[in-house]
Design a protein around this motif. Structure first.
Motif, PDB file in Angstrom:
ATOM      1  N   LYS A  20      62.381  39.695 135.986  1.00 27.99           N
ATOM      2  CA  LYS A  20      61.345  38.954 136.711  1.00 27.99           C
ATOM      3  C   LYS A  20      61.563  39.044 138.217  1.00 27.99           C
ATOM      4  N   PHE A  21      62.814  38.916 138.646  1.00 29.95           N
ATOM      5  CA  PHE A  21      63.161  38.993 140.054  1.00 29.95           C
ATOM      6  C   PHE A  21      62.732  40.338 140.647  1.00 29.95           C
ATOM      7  N   LEU A  22      62.968  41.431 139.908  1.00 30.08           N
ATOM      8  CA  LEU A  22      62.613  42.752 140.401  1.00 30.08           C
ATOM      9  C   LEU A  22      61.103  42.963 140.416  1.00 30.08           C
ATOM     10  N   ILE A  23      60.426  42.495 139.383  1.00 35.36           N
ATOM     11  CA  ILE A  23      58.959  42.591 139.365  1.00 35.36           C
ATOM     12  C   ILE A  23      58.358  41.779 140.506  1.00 35.36           C
ATOM     13  N   ASP A  24      58.845  40.564 140.697  1.00 30.88           N
ATOM     14  CA  ASP A  24      58.346  39.716 141.787  1.00 30.88           C
ATOM     15  C   ASP A  24      58.586  40.368 143.144  1.00 30.88           C
ATOM     16  N   THR A  25      59.725  41.036 143.307  1.00 30.69           N
ATOM     17  CA  THR A  25      60.033  41.703 144.573  1.00 30.69           C
ATOM     18  C   THR A  25      59.034  42.806 144.875  1.00 30.69           C
ATOM     19  N   ILE A  26      58.625  43.529 143.848  1.00 34.00           N
ATOM     20  CA  ILE A  26      57.604  44.570 144.036  1.00 34.00           C
ATOM     21  C   ILE A  26      56.287  43.942 144.468  1.00 34.00           C
ATOM     22  N   TYR A  27      55.878  42.879 143.791  1.00 35.15           N
ATOM     23  CA  TYR A  27      54.614  42.215 144.133  1.00 35.15           C
ATOM     24  C   TYR A  27      54.644  41.650 145.551  1.00 35.15           C
ATOM     25  N   GLU A  28      55.803  41.198 145.987  1.00 29.90           N
ATOM     26  CA  GLU A  28      55.923  40.611 147.328  1.00 29.90           C
ATOM     27  C   GLU A  28      55.864  41.656 148.437  1.00 29.90           C
ATOM     28  N   ASN A  29      56.178  42.907 148.103  1.00 30.23           N
ATOM     29  CA  ASN A  29      56.300  43.935 149.139  1.00 30.23           C
ATOM     30  C   ASN A  29      55.282  45.065 149.062  1.00 30.23           C
ATOM     31  N   TYR A  30      54.529  45.134 147.978  1.00 29.81           N
ATOM     32  CA  TYR A  30      53.569  46.221 147.801  1.00 29.81           C
ATOM     33  C   TYR A  30      52.233  45.680 147.310  1.00 29.81           C
ATOM     34  N   THR A  31      51.204  46.491 147.462  1.00 34.44           N
ATOM     35  CA  THR A  31      49.909  46.163 146.882  1.00 34.44           C
ATOM     36  C   THR A  31      49.877  46.710 145.461  1.00 34.44           C
ATOM     37  N   VAL A  32      49.799  45.828 144.498  1.00 35.52           N
ATOM     38  CA  VAL A  32      49.830  46.219 143.091  1.00 35.52           C
ATOM     39  C   VAL A  32      48.429  46.136 142.511  1.00 35.52           C
ATOM     40  N   ALA A  33      48.035  47.166 141.787  1.00 33.42           N
ATOM     41  CA  ALA A  33      46.700  47.198 141.176  1.00 33.42           C
ATOM     42  C   ALA A  33      46.571  46.097 140.129  1.00 33.42           C
ATOM     43  N   PRO A  34      45.348  45.666 139.860  1.00 35.01           N
ATOM     44  CA  PRO A  34      45.140  44.693 138.785  1.00 35.01           C
ATOM     45  C   PRO A  34      45.586  45.301 137.450  1.00 35.01           C
ATOM     46  N   ASN A  35      46.242  44.518 136.640  1.00 39.87           N
ATOM     47  CA  ASN A  35      46.689  44.953 135.305  1.00 39.87           C
ATOM     48  C   ASN A  35      47.473  46.267 135.319  1.00 39.87           C
ATOM     49  N   PRO A  36      48.560  46.330 136.072  1.00 39.96           N
ATOM     50  CA  PRO A  36      49.360  47.559 136.086  1.00 39.96           C
ATOM     51  C   PRO A  36      50.079  47.742 134.760  1.00 39.96           C
ATOM     52  N   GLU A  37      50.393  48.987 134.425  1.00 38.33           N
ATOM     53  CA  GLU A  37      51.221  49.254 133.260  1.00 38.33           C
ATOM     54  C   GLU A  37      52.669  48.975 133.654  1.00 38.33           C
ATOM     55  N   ILE A  38      53.309  48.015 132.975  1.00 38.13           N
ATOM     56  CA  ILE A  38      54.704  47.674 133.265  1.00 38.13           C
ATOM     57  C   ILE A  38      55.514  47.942 132.000  1.00 38.13           C
TER      58      ILE A  38
END
Length: 390
Positions: A78-96
């Protein structure tokens, strides 16, 4: 940018065939998670424009590979996913996607004992699992030194399919002693779980692996190419008969279930690799992080990116397109070769390809060069004969 790949360099034990970068010591796991998060932050400028605005593309996929990413705690992921969201523009409904081993998927989560691990994964945004089954037979798993057993392989899929629709599983063929009938049983067992994606690879012997040493000392029979080819043809026939599309040499997916992350690699899209040994591509150059956990950690702590970079020549880009194109259902576009590389490259490709066309290993349809059914298993070798040397 199409996506971010995160390499988690830890495994419970070493599979005998594996030559990926990993450590079986978990001592630096928490330190590594923090370092990976820091690298994510350090590299956000690579995809920002000069005026500070975000680049015109978004993060479409996030992929946790390894190693064994499922050894991480839910809180770490969760920490790593949140870090990506905080620093990049993530598309709606990305494949994770999370690569996971069966033995990590047969336990309840640590945080909430009344909640399955699958519910925990879903709660933090993971929507695709890639499960390393490799075989449903105990003797194969022992030969490979897998951390799970046959019962765990089946149990985890029974549970995973209750919570996840988008599941891929891995199988290995060409295993010494594996008959065609046994291989068919492996495929049938995989199909019985109703998963929409299967990745399957021939067992290969890499130089620095335990398996290579076992073969050299006579403790194990070497895999045979003719057996692997038979298994490959069986695999293609059985999966295609069940509605799977053979969209890449080692990958089969139902419609709308192709791996978006891996498809981006094959289609030449940009991606960022985070963590020790991870590779990145920005359209004109490739970079790769150092494959050493201690040196990676030291470099990140010193605010230095631990990577090397190379700018791809025209010939490099041509060769990569040939390699990836021939491996996929999209093939190699002759129009694209002419447009991007010129008539000289096109003439060379057509001349080199002709002998394979004559041998019915390649064919051209609608100006697309593709391998025939007979040629698919030989794709990598064929591609090397179409390369241009720098």
């Amino acid at each position: 940018m199409s996506g971010i790949y995160i390499h988690i360099p830890f495994c419970k034990q070493a599979c005998h065939y594996c030559d990926f970068h990993f450590s079986t010591s978990m001592k630096k796991k928490e330190e590594m998670v923090l370092a990976i998060a820091k690298e994510i932050q350090m590299r956000k400028s690579e995809f920002e424009l000069l005026d500070g605005a975000r680049s015109d593309t978004q993060i479409e996929t996030i992929y946790f590979g390894g190693g064994t990413p499922s050894v991480l705690q839910i809180s770490d992921l969760k920490f790593l996913i949140d870090t990506i969201y905080e620093n990049y523009t993530v598309a709606p409904n990305p494949e994770i996607t999370l690569e996971a081993n069966p033995d990590d998927l047969t336990t309840l989560s640590v945080r909430a004992q009344s909640r399955t691990i699958f519910e925990e994964y879903r709660s933090i945004g993971i929507n695709r699992l890639s499960i390393g089954i490799q075989s449903f037979f105990e003797d194969d798993l022992k030969l490979m030194n897998r951390a799970h057993n046959s019962e765990e392989a089946q149990k985890c899929l029974e549970e995973a399919t209750k919570y996840f629709d988008n599941i891929s599983l891995d199988l290995i063929y060409g295993v010494p002693g594996m008959s065609n009938e046994k291989w068919k049983q492996n495929i049938e067992k995989a199909l019985s779980f109703g998963v929409p994606h299967i990745s399957s690879y021939a067992l290969t012997v890499e130089p620095k692996t335990v398996m290579n040493k076992m073969i050299q000392t006579g403790k194990m029979e070497a895999p045979k190419d003719e057996v692997a080819q038979e298994h490959f043809m069986i695999l293609v026939e059985m999966l295609e008969s069940k509605g799977f599309i053979h969209y890449e040499l080692s990958n089969f997916g139902k419609e709308n279930y192709f791996s978006k992350n891996n498809s981006a690699y094959w289609l030449g899209k940009k991606y960022m690799g985070i963590g020790p040994s991870a590779h990145s591509y920005d359209g004109v150059s490739r970079s790769w992080n150092i494959a050493n956990n201690s040196l990676y950690l030291k470099s990140i702590q010193e605010n230095k990116l631990p990577n090397e970079m190379e700018t791809l020549s025209e010939a490099d880009r041509y060769n990569e397109y040939i390699m990836t194109g021939l491996r996929t259902i999209w093939g190699v576009s002759l129009d694209r070769i002419k447009t991007e590389f010129g008539q000289t490259y096109l003439d060379y490709l057509q001349k080199q390809a002709q002998k394979f066309i004559d041998d019915k290993l390649l064919f051209i349809e609608n100006d697309i060069l593709k391998p025939t059914k007979k040629g698919k298993f030989l794709t990598d070798g064929i591609a090397s004969d179409l390369f241009i040397l720098n």
